[in-house]
Design an enzyme around this catalytic site. Structure first.
Site, PDB file in Angstrom:
ATOM      1  N   GLU A  24     -11.202  -0.009  -3.536  1.00 27.17           N
ATOM      2  CA  GLU A  24     -10.544   0.635  -2.210  1.00 27.17           C
ATOM      3  C   GLU A  24      -9.251   1.558  -2.618  1.00 27.17           C
ATOM      4  OE1 GLU A  24      -8.555  -3.699  -1.732  1.00 27.17           O
ATOM      5  OE2 GLU A  24      -9.911  -2.886  -0.202  1.00 27.17           O
ATOM      6  N   ASP A  48       0.741  -1.054  -0.008  1.00 26.84           N
ATOM      7  CA  ASP A  48      -0.005   0.058   0.252  1.00 26.84           C
ATOM      8  C   ASP A  48       0.946   1.429   0.051  1.00 26.84           C
ATOM      9  OD1 ASP A  48      -1.859  -1.735   2.515  1.00 26.84           O
ATOM     10  OD2 ASP A  48      -1.878  -1.824   0.324  1.00 26.84           O
TER      11      ASP A  48
HETATM   12  C1  6LW Z   1      -5.530  -2.024   2.288  1.00 23.14           C
HETATM   13  C2  6LW Z   1      -6.505  -2.455   1.436  1.00 23.14           C
HETATM   14  C3  6LW Z   1      -5.938  -3.731   1.075  1.00 23.14           C
HETATM   15  O1  6LW Z   1      -5.820  -1.100   3.196  1.00 23.14           O
HETATM   16  O2  6LW Z   1      -5.670  -4.486   1.971  1.00 23.14           O
HETATM   17  O3  6LW Z   1      -6.133  -5.530  -0.163  1.00 23.14           O
HETATM   18  C4  6LW Z   1      -5.412  -3.566   2.984  1.00 23.14           C
HETATM   19  N1  6LW Z   1      -6.363  -4.147  -0.391  1.00 23.14           N
HETATM   20  O4  6LW Z   1      -6.475  -1.310   0.239  1.00 23.14           O
HETATM   21  C5  6LW Z   1      -4.352  -3.646   3.694  1.00 23.14           C
HETATM   22  O5  6LW Z   1      -3.268  -4.015   2.868  1.00 23.14           O
END
Ligand code: 6LW
Length: 505
Positions: free
Chosen positions: A185, A20
């Site tokens: 996300e 991330d």
């Molecule tokens: C992160 C989100 C994600 O906050 O997992 O899979 C979480 N995507 O964007 C942890 O990496």
């Protein structure tokens, strides 16, 4: 022969579990931060002047007041985040999923190496992956994936924020919800030219991971999706670099654009496994008809030198040292003249940053040395009561592999990751882990195991392999002063770690 030059399409700029990624630039200087989950101190921050060679300058969340441990669970803690520079200060916003009711956490700093401020909590913003952006009037916008406490709806939300109080100005609202793939996300919003752009990660952080984008005239939209979404993904492609997604864009000092993103390097036979977590990669970005085009091969560089040796001769822990669900200072105490007295059941850890590597730990008295993903997935060596034993845990299974008498004096334990030698396809794992006792030039192998069981595909979660050091169970009791720790070390009933060395192979 000099270090090899590698392509950014194949090799991370920050190896090991550094997922991330979020990036910002101040004049010629670039700063990069990462999620870090249950490990404390949290949110490692790196600096670079060329986007390809990065040096860790701190850990943003290095006080428990900023990062409560919560339930200390594996893959809990610090999730996706955003790092920005605004009005002369660095701003870092993230989610501590173990701190119920905190919503999002914002800290700021003048110096990116710290100290960072005490936190402001945005309790109304429930969810993950917060982003901060400011418009030309200095209005601050928080965009995140989730919901509003006490409110309706779930998705990519946005609101105008009072950063001092953590309160929203007006009601937050839903913005663009993505291309319709799973798990929209990791929103990041940018003012570029005459448009506001909103970038998302979609498809989930596994093989289907993708980047999508939309643009609008105002932060709140309405947004027009890019006709060629997803604009970046490795889904259904061949190649060892997979799961590409969760990107953050930056305009370079010379006006071009670049993107950092997470990806994994897989190994073994199908469905393949990644073992050192989601790493940070770099691509160039061109703009065609006002939409980004990722150029993965734009950057070539000499890979980061990941080798290190630590004799713990300075009073403070190096920036690499982290503890899962605990604190380095609660697990280890610096001894006069160097070395650490290890105590309790906590672990002192460092990220594994190579696909093939070797590490050694020198103990006095007793100690344990593991390569782990979490408390239920580790391979290691324990030195106690004059013997060295190789052990492994895979889920609910724990096994003793082999043991031998320990030599007198300091004891050197070695863990090595090597190419898998299996002859049959399905026995071909991402690597093999060798557990040895080293005595002079002799190395006695006490265990050799398939590395697939220490992969994220098996252990699940968001982290990767770390080296882990701890007391063998002969914890030094709390009221032991360091000098008595040193003396009891000599008698072998306490765990003293004298040196750790690590190098890629
Ligand atoms: C992160 C989100 C994600 O906050 O997992 O899979 C979480 N995507 O964007 C942890 O990496």
């Amino acid at each position: 022969m000099g270090a090899p030059i590698v392509s950014g399409a194949e090799h991370p700029i920050v190896p090991g579990f550094h997922p991330d990624p979020t990036i910002c630039r101040v004049d010629e200087d670039y700063y990069l931060a990462h999620s870090s989950f249950e490990y404390f101190p949290g949110a490692p921050i790196y600096h670079s002047r060329d986007l390809v060679s990065w040096k860790q300058i701190g850990n943003i969340l290095d006080r428990r007041g900023q990062f409560l441990p919560g339930d200390r669970r594996a893959s809990g803690g610090i999730y996706g985040s955003t790092l920005r520079h605004h009005d002369g200060r660095f701003h870092f916003v993230t989610t501590n999923v173990g701190h119920t009711g905190s919503g999002q956490t914002v800290v700021t700093a003048e110096d990116p190496a710290g100290p960072w401020s005490d936190p402001v909590f945005i309790t109304q913003a429930v969810g993950i992956d917060p982003d901060l952006a400011w418009d030309e009037d200095g209005e601050c916008y928080l965009t995140w994936r989730g919901t509003v406490s006490g409110g309706e709806g779930d998705g990519i939300f946005q609101g105008r924020l009072d950063l001092k109080t953590g309160e929203f100005i007006g009601e937050p609202y839903l913005v663009w919800q993505g291309h319709g793939l799973a798990a929209a996300e990791a929103p990041h919003m940018y003012r570029i030219g005459e448009h506001w752009y909103l970038v998302l990660a979609e498809g989930g952080t596994e093989r289907g991971h993708s980047v999508t984008i939309a643009r609008a005239d105002r932060p709140e939209g309405p947004y027009e999706a890019c006709p060629t979404n997803p604009v970046f993904s490795h889904r259904s492609t061949a190649g060892l670099v997979q799961n590409t997604g969760h990107t953050d864009l930056v305009q370079t000092a010379d006006g071009d654009w670049a993107a950092v993103y997470l990806a994994v390097r897989i190994g073994g036979f199908t469905p393949c496994f990644h073992v050192i977590g989601r790493e940070t990669f770099l691509a160039g970005v061109d703009w065609v008809d006002g939409w980004p085009v990722f150029d993965e091969g734009r950057y070539e560089f000499t890979p980061a030198d990941t080798a290190f040796k630590d004799e713990f001769s300075t009073p403070a822990f190096g920036l690499r040292w982290i503890s899962p669900g605990s604190e380095p200072a609660a697990v280890a105490e610096h001894l006069p003249g160097g070395g650490l007295a290890l105590r309790g059941s906590g672990l002192l850890c460092a990220r594994v940053e190579d696909l093939r590597w070797e590490a050694e730990a020198v103990f006095e008295g007793s100690g344990r040395f593991e390569v782990r993903i979490d408390d239920r997935h580790w391979y290691g060596l324990v030195f106690e009561d004059g013997r060295v034993r190789a052990r492994a845990r895979i889920g609910g299974l724990t096994a003793d592999l082999g043991s031998t008498e320990a030599p007198e004096g300091p004891v050197t334990l070695r863990i090595t990751s090597v190419e898998c030698e299996a002859e049959t396809m399905t026995a071909y794992g991402p690597d093999e882990i060798i557990l040895s006792l080293v005595d002079g030039d002799e190395a006695t192998v006490l265990g050799r195991l398939d590395g697939r069981y220490l992969s994220t595909e098996v252990a699940t979660g968001f982290t990767g392999r770390v080296l882990a050091f701890g007391a063998a169970g002969g914890a030094v009791s709390a009221d032991t002063t360091s000098s008595s720790a040193a003396s009891s070390a000599a008698t072998g009933d306490s765990s003293v770690l004298r040196r750790v060395s690590y190098s890629p192979r």
